[in-house]
Design a protein around this motif. Structure first.
Motif, PDB file in Angstrom:
ATOM      1  N   PRO A  45       0.807  -1.234   0.000  1.00  0.00           N
ATOM      2  CA  PRO A  45       0.000   0.000   0.000  1.00  0.00           C
ATOM      3  C   PRO A  45       0.834   1.275   0.000  1.00  0.00           C
ATOM      4  O   PRO A  45       0.349   2.335  -0.381  1.00  0.00           O
ATOM      5  N   ASN A  46       2.095   1.181   0.431  1.00  0.00           N
ATOM      6  CA  ASN A  46       2.958   2.358   0.463  1.00  0.00           C
ATOM      7  C   ASN A  46       3.642   2.629  -0.872  1.00  0.00           C
ATOM      8  O   ASN A  46       4.286   3.665  -1.044  1.00  0.00           O
ATOM      9  N   LEU A  47       3.524   1.709  -1.813  1.00  0.00           N
ATOM     10  CA  LEU A  47       4.243   1.834  -3.082  1.00  0.00           C
ATOM     11  C   LEU A  47       3.434   2.655  -4.090  1.00  0.00           C
ATOM     12  O   LEU A  47       3.138   2.193  -5.192  1.00  0.00           O
ATOM     13  N   THR A 137      10.367   2.930   2.196  1.00  0.00           N
ATOM     14  CA  THR A 137      11.735   3.061   1.689  1.00  0.00           C
ATOM     15  C   THR A 137      11.787   2.915   0.174  1.00  0.00           C
ATOM     16  O   THR A 137      12.358   3.753  -0.534  1.00  0.00           O
ATOM     17  N   LEU A 138      11.191   1.837  -0.332  1.00  0.00           N
ATOM     18  CA  LEU A 138      11.249   1.577  -1.773  1.00  0.00           C
ATOM     19  C   LEU A 138      10.460   2.629  -2.552  1.00  0.00           C
ATOM     20  O   LEU A 138      10.834   2.997  -3.669  1.00  0.00           O
ATOM     21  N   ASP A 139       9.372   3.120  -1.963  1.00  0.00           N
ATOM     22  CA  ASP A 139       8.602   4.181  -2.612  1.00  0.00           C
ATOM     23  C   ASP A 139       9.436   5.458  -2.719  1.00  0.00           C
ATOM     24  O   ASP A 139       9.393   6.160  -3.729  1.00  0.00           O
ATOM     25  N   THR A 140      10.207   5.748  -1.673  1.00  0.00           N
ATOM     26  CA  THR A 140      11.052   6.941  -1.685  1.00  0.00           C
ATOM     27  C   THR A 140      12.153   6.831  -2.730  1.00  0.00           C
ATOM     28  O   THR A 140      12.509   7.816  -3.381  1.00  0.00           O
ATOM     29  N   VAL A 141      12.699   5.627  -2.905  1.00  0.00           N
ATOM     30  CA  VAL A 141      13.725   5.419  -3.933  1.00  0.00           C
ATOM     31  C   VAL A 141      13.174   5.820  -5.302  1.00  0.00           C
ATOM     32  O   VAL A 141      13.821   6.549  -6.069  1.00  0.00           O
ATOM     33  N   ALA A 204      -2.021  11.846 -11.358  1.00  0.00           N
ATOM     34  CA  ALA A 204      -1.165  12.772 -10.613  1.00  0.00           C
ATOM     35  C   ALA A 204      -0.999  12.271  -9.177  1.00  0.00           C
ATOM     36  O   ALA A 204      -1.976  11.858  -8.542  1.00  0.00           O
ATOM     37  N   ILE A 205       0.229  12.289  -8.696  1.00  0.00           N
ATOM     38  CA  ILE A 205       0.533  11.927  -7.308  1.00  0.00           C
ATOM     39  C   ILE A 205       0.662  13.224  -6.520  1.00  0.00           C
ATOM     40  O   ILE A 205       1.510  14.071  -6.822  1.00  0.00           O
ATOM     41  N   ILE A 206      -0.179  13.379  -5.505  1.00  0.00           N
ATOM     42  CA  ILE A 206      -0.343  14.675  -4.838  1.00  0.00           C
ATOM     43  C   ILE A 206      -0.231  14.523  -3.322  1.00  0.00           C
ATOM     44  O   ILE A 206      -0.671  13.530  -2.742  1.00  0.00           O
ATOM     45  N   HIS A 207       0.360  15.494  -2.672  1.00  0.00           N
ATOM     46  CA  HIS A 207       0.476  15.500  -1.206  1.00  0.00           C
ATOM     47  C   HIS A 207      -0.853  15.937  -0.586  1.00  0.00           C
ATOM     48  O   HIS A 207      -1.570  16.759  -1.172  1.00  0.00           O
ATOM     49  N   GLU A 250       3.943  10.752   1.022  1.00  0.00           N
ATOM     50  CA  GLU A 250       5.290  10.604   0.500  1.00  0.00           C
ATOM     51  C   GLU A 250       5.523  11.386  -0.780  1.00  0.00           C
ATOM     52  O   GLU A 250       6.620  11.334  -1.349  1.00  0.00           O
ATOM     53  N   ALA A 251       4.492  12.095  -1.291  1.00  0.00           N
ATOM     54  CA  ALA A 251       4.733  12.994  -2.423  1.00  0.00           C
ATOM     55  C   ALA A 251       5.824  13.986  -2.011  1.00  0.00           C
ATOM     56  O   ALA A 251       5.849  14.481  -0.889  1.00  0.00           O
TER      57      ALA A 251
END
Length: 413
Positions: A45-47, A137-141, A204-207, A250-251
């Motif tokens: 779910p975090n990816l 972690t992997l999402d941030t990469v 779109a990936i949005i905060h 994580e945006a």
């Protein structure tokens, strides 16, 4: 008098309602699968940034390089055909882009006393927490690679650089917040670059801070008004102007750190020949940390070349000299050091990622005593994960990084 008798029995400490115990030196295949699935289920779910790219499996036995393919568009066929003559035809032009994977991971150590006396099942809880960590972690990469793209738009194309984006002004018209017009500019960019949509829409990936600004617009549509819940992406919140918005904390947020341990901003006392004298006093640590950083003075951005106790030397020759009482702001974010948020607008095949399942993410659980003589008294068990991961931007024009400020500030993420 009767003497009380005590009998001590061997007791298996069960991890779950099955026969697997902490006294065994290894996990059964079924338990290994359970823990692996449990960790991956918590990671996925975090990816958020993984969802919209080309996926490639992790290579096995073929080095650390993953290959992605990019097809060139065909030129228009504007030459008329000759009657009765078969033309020579065309051919595919495919190029490859490679990326090198890197390995990431972490683990938690559990003592035998903790496992025997704790009310909660700590191995399960550890696996859950590690799964969350692995996903983030992997999402941030992937996020960092995507946000290094070159196709950038500053709000409604209102300014020419991040350091000029304003937020928090008492005059609403001065603020560069996310708006429907900003969305329209971004989708126009993708259309003009001939990007293809993802399942009929842009994404779109949005905060959440930026989503708040956008969803205040009366034209916003809640998700349930236009689609079935089973069709939702991870984190999807709604759609406008043909763009489906996926929300994630994580945006990317571009945050500028304080200029010294004692103060976020500094004050110009005087200026001469690239040297800014300041009212404040910088410590040795402050001086070292400032070298190479960006600063903003009176709306102009400079690079710090050197710093001393009461001076900052800049690399550039100013077109507008700093003056006494000017404020020196940290320069890696917006005007006056305000946080700047990235909203990634994506078309199809804009980027590629490596798969998490099928070899990318591995769960490792070591039971008490599994270390042999290194754990002679069966006192330590561990749960952990490791993964190899990368991403690559395939077509810069098929993604737009839209930078805005917000009514809120969140700090670095």
């Amino acid at each position: 008098m009767l003497k009380e008798k005590f009998v001590i029995y061997d007791v298996d400490l069960q991890l779950f309602d099955n026969t697997q115990t902490t006294e065994q030196g290894s996990l059964s295949d079924e338990m290994k699968t359970y823990y692996s699935d449990y960790l991956i289920d918590n990671a996925q779910p975090n990816l958020v940034h993984d969802q919209f790219g080309q996926e490639r499996p992790i290579p096995k036995g073929k080095g650390k390089t993953v290959e992605f393919r990019k097809y060139a568009p065909l030129d228009k066929a504007t030459t008329p055909l000759t009657e009765g003559v078969t033309p020579s035809g065309n051919s595919l032009s495919v190029s490859t882009i490679t990326a090198t994977v890197k390995q990431y991971g972490d683990y938690i150590e559990l003592s035998d006393i903790l496992m025997m006396t704790a009310i909660d099942n700590n191995l399960v809880e550890a696996t859950k927490l590690l799964g969350d960590q692995a996903g983030q972690t992997l999402d941030t990469v992937v996020r960092e690679i995507l946000n290094a793209g070159t196709n950038v738009q500053y709000q409604e194309n209102a300014v020419l650089g991040r350091h000029l984006l304003v937020g928090g002004s008492a005059t609403p018209a001065d603020n560069h917040y996310m708006s429907v017009k900003t969305v329209k500019y971004a989708t126009r960019n993708l259309k003009n670059n001939l990007a293809k949509r993802i399942s009929g829409n842009w994404v779109a990936i949005i905060h959440p801070d930026v989503a708040f600004d956008l969803t205040e617009d009366e034209r916003w549509n809640d998700f349930h008004k236009y689609a079935n819940p089973e069709e939702m992406y991870n984190g999807e919140i709604g759609k406008i102007e043909g763009t489906r918005f996926v929300e994630s904390t994580e945006a990317k947020v571009f945050h500028a750190e304080d200029l010294s341990a004692a103060a976020r901003e500094l004050t110009v006392a005087s200026y001469a020949a690239k040297v800014i004298t300041i009212d404040e006093t910088l410590t040795a640590d402050d001086q070292a940390a400032l070298v190479g950083r960006k600063i903003i003075v009176d709306g102009y951005k400079y690079t710090v070349e050197a710093a001393a106790a009461n001076t900052i030397t800049i690399a550039e020759t100013p077109t507008h000299d700093p003056a006494g009482s000017d404020v020196v702001y940290p320069g890696e974010a917006g005007a006056a050091g305000r946080d700047v948020y990235s909203t990634l607008f994506l078309g199809s095949n804009a980027y590629g990622t490596t798969k998490v399942t099928g070899g990318g993410l591995q769960t490792i659980v070591k039971q008490l005593g599994s270390a042999g003589t290194a754990d002679a008294l069966n006192q330590r068990a561990t749960a952990g994960w490791k993964a190899i991961k990368t991403a690559v931007r395939l077509v810069e024009e098929y993604m737009v990084r839209v930078e805005t400020t917000s009514e809120f500030t969140s700090g670095a993420n």
